[in-house]
Design a protein around this motif. Structure first.
Motif, PDB file in Angstrom:
ATOM      1  N   ARG A 120       3.632  39.162  -7.649  1.00  0.00           N
ATOM      2  CA  ARG A 120       4.106  39.721  -8.914  1.00  0.00           C
ATOM      3  C   ARG A 120       4.983  40.953  -8.675  1.00  0.00           C
ATOM      4  NH1 ARG A 120      -0.310  40.711 -13.256  1.00  0.00           N
ATOM      5  NH2 ARG A 120       1.498  40.662 -14.618  1.00  0.00           N
ATOM      6  N   SER A 121       5.166  41.311  -7.437  1.00  0.00           N
ATOM      7  CA  SER A 121       5.944  42.503  -7.106  1.00  0.00           C
ATOM      8  C   SER A 121       7.430  42.172  -7.021  1.00  0.00           C
ATOM      9  CB  SER A 121       5.483  43.086  -5.774  1.00  0.00           C
ATOM     10  OG  SER A 121       6.364  44.095  -5.344  1.00  0.00           O
ATOM     11  N   ALA A 122       8.256  43.022  -7.594  1.00  0.00           N
ATOM     12  CA  ALA A 122       9.704  42.818  -7.551  1.00  0.00           C
ATOM     13  C   ALA A 122      10.254  42.943  -6.133  1.00  0.00           C
ATOM     14  CB  ALA A 122      10.390  43.837  -8.463  1.00  0.00           C
ATOM     15  N   SER A 123       9.484  43.551  -5.218  1.00  0.00           N
ATOM     16  CA  SER A 123       9.962  43.707  -3.845  1.00  0.00           C
ATOM     17  C   SER A 123       9.663  42.503  -2.960  1.00  0.00           C
ATOM     18  CB  SER A 123       9.330  44.961  -3.223  1.00  0.00           C
ATOM     19  OG  SER A 123       7.918  44.813  -3.113  1.00  0.00           O
ATOM     20  N   THR A 124       8.778  41.614  -3.402  1.00  0.00           N
ATOM     21  CA  THR A 124       8.355  40.499  -2.552  1.00  0.00           C
ATOM     22  C   THR A 124       9.486  39.547  -2.173  1.00  0.00           C
ATOM     23  OG1 THR A 124       6.039  40.609  -3.212  1.00  0.00           O
ATOM     24  CG2 THR A 124       6.835  38.474  -2.458  1.00  0.00           C
ATOM     25  N   PRO A 125      10.413  39.173  -3.070  1.00  0.00           N
ATOM     26  CA  PRO A 125      11.492  38.279  -2.632  1.00  0.00           C
ATOM     27  C   PRO A 125      12.297  38.814  -1.450  1.00  0.00           C
ATOM     28  CG  PRO A 125      11.380  38.306  -5.016  1.00  0.00           C
ATOM     29  CD  PRO A 125      10.428  39.359  -4.534  1.00  0.00           C
ATOM     30  N   ALA A 126      12.581  40.113  -1.448  1.00  0.00           N
ATOM     31  CA  ALA A 126      13.323  40.684  -0.324  1.00  0.00           C
ATOM     32  C   ALA A 126      12.482  40.667   0.948  1.00  0.00           C
ATOM     33  CB  ALA A 126      13.753  42.113  -0.659  1.00  0.00           C
ATOM     34  N   VAL A 127      11.194  40.960   0.816  1.00  0.00           N
ATOM     35  CA  VAL A 127      10.297  40.931   1.982  1.00  0.00           C
ATOM     36  C   VAL A 127      10.215  39.509   2.542  1.00  0.00           C
ATOM     37  CG1 VAL A 127       7.913  41.288   2.740  1.00  0.00           C
ATOM     38  CG2 VAL A 127       8.972  42.911   1.162  1.00  0.00           C
ATOM     39  N   PHE A 128      10.073  38.533   1.648  1.00  0.00           N
ATOM     40  CA  PHE A 128       9.966  37.140   2.084  1.00  0.00           C
ATOM     41  C   PHE A 128      11.263  36.677   2.744  1.00  0.00           C
ATOM     42  CE2 PHE A 128      10.163  32.494   1.171  1.00  0.00           C
ATOM     43  CZ  PHE A 128       9.081  32.112   1.945  1.00  0.00           C
ATOM     44  N   SER A 129      12.405  37.066   2.210  1.00  0.00           N
ATOM     45  CA  SER A 129      13.671  36.641   2.800  1.00  0.00           C
ATOM     46  C   SER A 129      13.857  37.242   4.191  1.00  0.00           C
ATOM     47  CB  SER A 129      14.851  36.997   1.896  1.00  0.00           C
ATOM     48  OG  SER A 129      15.020  38.396   1.796  1.00  0.00           O
ATOM     49  N   GLY A 130      13.350  38.470   4.401  1.00  0.00           N
ATOM     50  CA  GLY A 130      13.408  39.052   5.737  1.00  0.00           C
ATOM     51  C   GLY A 130      12.571  38.267   6.731  1.00  0.00           C
ATOM     52  N   TYR A 131      11.396  37.850   6.297  1.00  0.00           N
ATOM     53  CA  TYR A 131      10.536  36.996   7.128  1.00  0.00           C
ATOM     54  C   TYR A 131      11.220  35.658   7.403  1.00  0.00           C
ATOM     55  CZ  TYR A 131       6.740  33.502   7.587  1.00  0.00           C
ATOM     56  OH  TYR A 131       5.956  32.443   7.947  1.00  0.00           O
ATOM     57  N   ALA A 132      11.827  35.063   6.378  1.00  0.00           N
ATOM     58  CA  ALA A 132      12.536  33.789   6.549  1.00  0.00           C
ATOM     59  C   ALA A 132      13.655  33.923   7.574  1.00  0.00           C
ATOM     60  CB  ALA A 132      13.090  33.320   5.211  1.00  0.00           C
ATOM     61  N   ARG A 207      16.318  33.648  -2.339  1.00  0.00           N
ATOM     62  CA  ARG A 207      16.743  34.613  -1.317  1.00  0.00           C
ATOM     63  C   ARG A 207      16.493  34.084   0.094  1.00  0.00           C
ATOM     64  NH1 ARG A 207      16.149  40.941  -2.861  1.00  0.00           N
ATOM     65  NH2 ARG A 207      16.556  40.811  -5.098  1.00  0.00           N
ATOM     66  N   ALA A 208      15.406  33.368   0.259  1.00  0.00           N
ATOM     67  CA  ALA A 208      15.121  32.801   1.577  1.00  0.00           C
ATOM     68  C   ALA A 208      16.171  31.765   1.962  1.00  0.00           C
ATOM     69  CB  ALA A 208      13.730  32.179   1.591  1.00  0.00           C
ATOM     70  N   VAL A 209      16.581  30.931   1.015  1.00  0.00           N
ATOM     71  CA  VAL A 209      17.631  29.945   1.289  1.00  0.00           C
ATOM     72  C   VAL A 209      18.905  30.653   1.745  1.00  0.00           C
ATOM     73  CG1 VAL A 209      19.162  28.234   0.240  1.00  0.00           C
ATOM     74  CG2 VAL A 209      16.708  28.156  -0.224  1.00  0.00           C
ATOM     75  N   ALA A 210      19.292  31.695   1.028  1.00  0.00           N
ATOM     76  CA  ALA A 210      20.497  32.436   1.391  1.00  0.00           C
ATOM     77  C   ALA A 210      20.368  33.056   2.779  1.00  0.00           C
ATOM     78  CB  ALA A 210      20.790  33.510   0.347  1.00  0.00           C
ATOM     79  N   ALA A 211      19.183  33.610   3.080  1.00  0.00           N
ATOM     80  CA  ALA A 211      18.973  34.245   4.378  1.00  0.00           C
ATOM     81  C   ALA A 211      19.047  33.232   5.511  1.00  0.00           C
ATOM     82  CB  ALA A 211      17.622  34.959   4.396  1.00  0.00           C
ATOM     83  N   VAL A 212      18.463  32.052   5.301  1.00  0.00           N
ATOM     84  CA  VAL A 212      18.487  31.020   6.334  1.00  0.00           C
ATOM     85  C   VAL A 212      19.901  30.499   6.531  1.00  0.00           C
ATOM     86  CG1 VAL A 212      17.679  28.719   6.951  1.00  0.00           C
ATOM     87  CG2 VAL A 212      16.075  30.384   5.986  1.00  0.00           C
TER      88      VAL A 212
END
Length: 403
Positions: A120-132, A207-212
């Motif tokens: 539910r955190s607005a920061s999670t998508p950026a964190v997940f994309s970094g992991y991706a 965001r993960a798709v874009a990062a990959v």
């Protein structure tokens, strides 16, 4: 090349994933989990033998997940040893002629992310994309497909069903343990059925798709969605339409169209009526799931019609123990015959990955569900190939019409 294989998830087979949120849930005083996962199938150390067994069946693909909490045990702190471990799994697959299909997030979330607000955190998508991006950099030059989030429409399903009162004691204990409301998305998103979570998961996928794509251009990346067959009898039409829109079509539009393919996960069918929803047939497994051979083709036709994207069947199977394996041996070819017809009709399906390779830890059901092509003795962890595995191997050798 059409992919024929089997799937697993890290938490369900590896064992010892102590940094994951579900590990904490299993050990709460008022847990809803039947038993702790413990050593699971010890796939973490036995993967080479298990993959050799898979290849010997005549299959050519293996889907597994990277355990985020193992790779990134603290925010921004990546484990070189964990990354090397998953790299060895990839190399072992390639040495056996298996195409690796990798999932970034399969149900479990690092405990540190839950404490930071989770899904539910607005920061999670950026964190997940970094992991991706980190996983794509480490493994992406050698894998066939990358899946972002497993069954990413689970929050929509929870929103449709409403909270399960049986989980409230566990979630109350989880509030105390994590220091946050567990509606932040802990363990299978069990309490995360709200618009914030739905939007956060969708944004994390995008965001993960874009990062990959940026890190590994040409690596196919997509999301997996749970898609049962849906029908209605008199009086259930409105509920069925609402379910299809909220749980299936909206996620297909918002996530399935973003990426290079859609992972279709289908186990059964549902029938909506005036008194609610019931299984889509009378041939039930021990956990009450109806074996509906046509449901897989139905799910693929739906996903392709909504997204127009190539499809990969990333999960399909049945909970049947040794005494009932003959039912799985009949269910697999019946479902694949219907899938073959869908392919012949123009539905772009690139592969079939059965759930699962091994009997594994089936979340709240513990070790009481038996989805494996390969049985696992809970005392010795000894593997035994079920006859249904040989049936799938034979189908893989012969191929599907149109595939």
């Amino acid at each position: 090349m059409f992919l024929w294989g089997a799937s697993t998830a890290a938490y369900q087979v590896e064992g010892g994933n102590t940094n994951a949120d579900v590990w904490a849930l299993e050990h709460l005083a008022r847990t809803a989990y039947r038993e702790p996962s413990g050593d699971a199938c010890d796939f973490h150390t036995r993967f080479a033998a298990d993959l050799a067994l898979l290849a010997a069946l005549g299959l050519n693909a293996f889907r597994f997940s990277v355990e985020w909490s193992r790779v990134e045990p603290a925010p921004g702190e990546y484990s070189a040893a964990a990354l090397a471990h998953y790299s060895r799994i990839v190399d072992t697959c390639l040495g056996l002629g298996l195409t690796p299909v990798v999932t970034l997030h399969h149900t479990t979330t690092p405990q540190w992310l839950v404490r930071a607000g989770g899904w539910r955190s607005a920061s999670t998508p950026a964190v997940f994309s970094g992991y991706a991006q980190r996983i794509a950099a480490a493994l992406g030059d050698r894998i066939g497909y990358l899946c972002t989030i497993n069954e990413a429409n689970t929050p929509a399903q929870v929103a449709y069903d409403g909270p399960d009162p049986r989980w409230e004691p566990m979630l109350a204990d989880a509030r105390a343990y994590f220091g946050v409301d567990p509606a932040a998305g802990v363990g299978t998103f069990v309490a995360a059925g709200d618009e914030t979570t739905i939007a956060t998961v969708a944004e994390a996928h995008r965001r993960a798709v874009a990062a990959v794509h940026e890190t590994r251009p040409g690596l196919p990346v997509g999301v997996t969605l749970a898609i049962p067959a849906v029908s209605a009898v008199d009086g259930g039409e409105e509920a069925a339409e609402r379910y299809v829109e909220q749980v299936l079509h909206r996620p297909l539009r918002e996530m399935g169209t973003v990426g290079d393919f859609v992972g279709v996960q289908n186990y059964t069918g549902l029938v909506f009526g005036p008194d609610g929803v019931r299984p889509g047939g009378d041939d039930l497994t021990d956990i009450g799931m109806a074996l509906v051979p046509g449901s897989l083709a139905d799910a693929c036709r739906r996903a392709y019609a909504v997204t127009g994207k190539p499809l990969l069947v990333t999960e399909h199977g049945a909970d049947l123990d040794d005494s009932q394996d003959h039912r799985r041996a009949a269910f697999i070819p019946a479902a694949l015959a219907e899938l073959g017809q869908a392919i012949a009709d123009g539905v772009d399906v690139r592969g079939y990955l059965h759930w699962s390779l091994l009997d594994n830890y089936e979340w709240m059901l513990g070790y009481t569900a038996f989805f494996g092509l390969v049985g696992v003795d809970r005392r010795t962890l000894r593997r035994r190939v079920r006859p249904s595995a040989l049936v799938l191997g034979g189908l893989a050798r012969r191929g599907l019409p149109g595939a």
